[in-house]
Design an enzyme around this catalytic site. Structure first.
Site, short mmCIF file in Angstrom:
data_model
loop_
_atom_site.label_atom_id
_atom_site.label_comp_id
_atom_site.label_asym_id
_atom_site.label_seq_id
_atom_site.Cartn_x
_atom_site.Cartn_y
_atom_site.Cartn_z
N CYS A 73 11.49 -3.33 -27.73
CA CYS A 73 10.42 -2.34 -27.55
C CYS A 73 10.44 -1.29 -28.65
O CYS A 73 9.43 -0.62 -28.90
CB CYS A 73 10.50 -1.68 -26.17
SG CYS A 73 12.04 -0.82 -25.85
N GLN B 10 19.06 0.57 -20.22
CA GLN B 10 20.45 0.41 -20.63
C GLN B 10 21.36 1.43 -19.97
O GLN B 10 22.52 1.13 -19.62
CB GLN B 10 20.56 0.48 -22.15
CG GLN B 10 21.96 0.19 -22.67
CD GLN B 10 22.01 0.17 -24.20
OE1 GLN B 10 21.03 -0.18 -24.84
NE2 GLN B 10 23.14 0.55 -24.77
N HIS C 211 16.81 -3.09 -28.90
CA HIS C 211 15.67 -3.14 -27.99
C HIS C 211 14.41 -3.55 -28.73
O HIS C 211 13.98 -2.88 -29.67
CB HIS C 211 15.46 -1.76 -27.35
CG HIS C 211 16.57 -1.34 -26.43
ND1 HIS C 211 16.39 -1.20 -25.07
CD2 HIS C 211 17.87 -1.05 -26.67
CE1 HIS C 211 17.53 -0.82 -24.52
NE2 HIS C 211 18.44 -0.72 -25.47
N CYS D 160 13.66 -4.74 -20.70
CA CYS D 160 13.33 -3.33 -20.55
C CYS D 160 12.24 -3.19 -19.48
O CYS D 160 11.21 -3.86 -19.54
CB CYS D 160 12.85 -2.77 -21.88
SG CYS D 160 12.01 -1.17 -21.76
N GLU D 161 12.47 -2.31 -18.50
CA GLU D 161 11.50 -2.18 -17.42
C GLU D 161 10.25 -1.41 -17.82
O GLU D 161 9.26 -1.41 -17.10
CB GLU D 161 12.15 -1.51 -16.20
CG GLU D 161 12.54 -0.06 -16.40
CD GLU D 161 13.19 0.54 -15.16
OE1 GLU D 161 12.96 1.72 -14.90
OE2 GLU D 161 13.91 -0.19 -14.45
N HIS D 162 10.29 -0.74 -18.98
CA HIS D 162 9.15 0.06 -19.40
C HIS D 162 8.07 -0.79 -20.08
O HIS D 162 6.87 -0.53 -19.92
CB HIS D 162 9.59 1.18 -20.34
CG HIS D 162 10.53 2.14 -19.68
ND1 HIS D 162 11.57 2.74 -20.35
CD2 HIS D 162 10.59 2.60 -18.41
CE1 HIS D 162 12.22 3.53 -19.52
NE2 HIS D 162 11.66 3.46 -18.34
N HIS D 163 8.49 -1.79 -20.86
CA HIS D 163 7.53 -2.61 -21.58
C HIS D 163 7.71 -4.11 -21.31
O HIS D 163 6.95 -4.92 -21.82
CB HIS D 163 7.65 -2.38 -23.10
CG HIS D 163 7.44 -0.95 -23.50
ND1 HIS D 163 8.48 -0.08 -23.73
CD2 HIS D 163 6.30 -0.25 -23.68
CE1 HIS D 163 7.99 1.10 -24.06
NE2 HIS D 163 6.68 1.03 -24.03
#
Length: 201
Positions: free
Chosen positions: A158, A128, A156, A87-90
């Site tokens: 996250c 995703q 996920h 995941c690019e956010h976390h």
């Protein structure tokens, strides 16, 4: 030995990542020089390069490397393709399965190439939703089929190990092109990916 596989890592990238991960360990309160962590920065540096190898790979080239002319126009499905991404956010992993179908318009590709395309786009920092459409667009552009369908189901970390901490949540995304916009074709695809045609142990 007739076959061996060797992982190759960029030296400059590895060196830079090692330096940065040593600093990360210090910032979270650890001692990067203690025995258990001595090689951890190097391990993470190599793991991250492996997990993001998709940036240096070309999905179109992979599909076109095994592109064959066949005069068929029946649905081809490759389902339950395992995928692992970040995941690019976390920068925490998400993992699950992709189900992919296309209807040829004179050209097919090797079945393994479909799974390779999933790996190429999942081995990057991702969301995703984008991953789903990137897979579809690659197949659409390379094979110019009558239709493409992609469904991804993933869990996920996250959401599971931080934040809302929902352990059993699964995210499903889908993308459709061409003939799969027809309800009857889409229903056939959905029914086939849900069916257990091969009895698995």
């Amino acid at each position: 030995m007739a076959y061996s596989k060797t992982d190759v890592y960029d030296k400059k990238t590895t060196k830079g990542l090692i330096k940065n991960y040593r600093e990360v360990l210090q910032l979270i309160g650890e001692d990067p020089d203690r025995e258990g962590l001595l090689k951890t920065p190097e391990r993470i540096a190599k793991a991250m390069q492996f997990a993001t190898q998709g940036y240096s790979q070309d999905a179109d080239a992979v599909l076109n490397s095994a592109r064959f002319h066949e005069d068929i126009s029946e649905m081809i499905i490759v389902k339950d393709i395992e995928l692992y991404s970040i995941c690019e956010h976390h920068m925490l992993p998400f993992f699950g399965k992709a189900h992919i179908a296309y209807i040829p318009n004179g050209w097919i590709t090797g079945l393994s190439k479909i799974a390779r395309v999933v790996d190429i786009f999942s081995r990057r920092l991702q969301v995703q939703e984008r991953l789903t459409t990137q897979i579809l667009e690659a197949i659409k552009n390379s094979l110019q089929p009558l239709g493409v369908a992609v469904v991804i189901e993933a869990a996920h970390l996250c959401m599971m190990m931080r934040g809302v901490q929902k352990q059993n949540s699964v995210t499903t995304t889908s993308a459709f092109f061409g003939e799969f916009h027809k309800q009857s074709t889409r229903n056939e695809f959905i029914n086939l990916i849900q069916a257990d045609l091969i009895k698995r142990k």
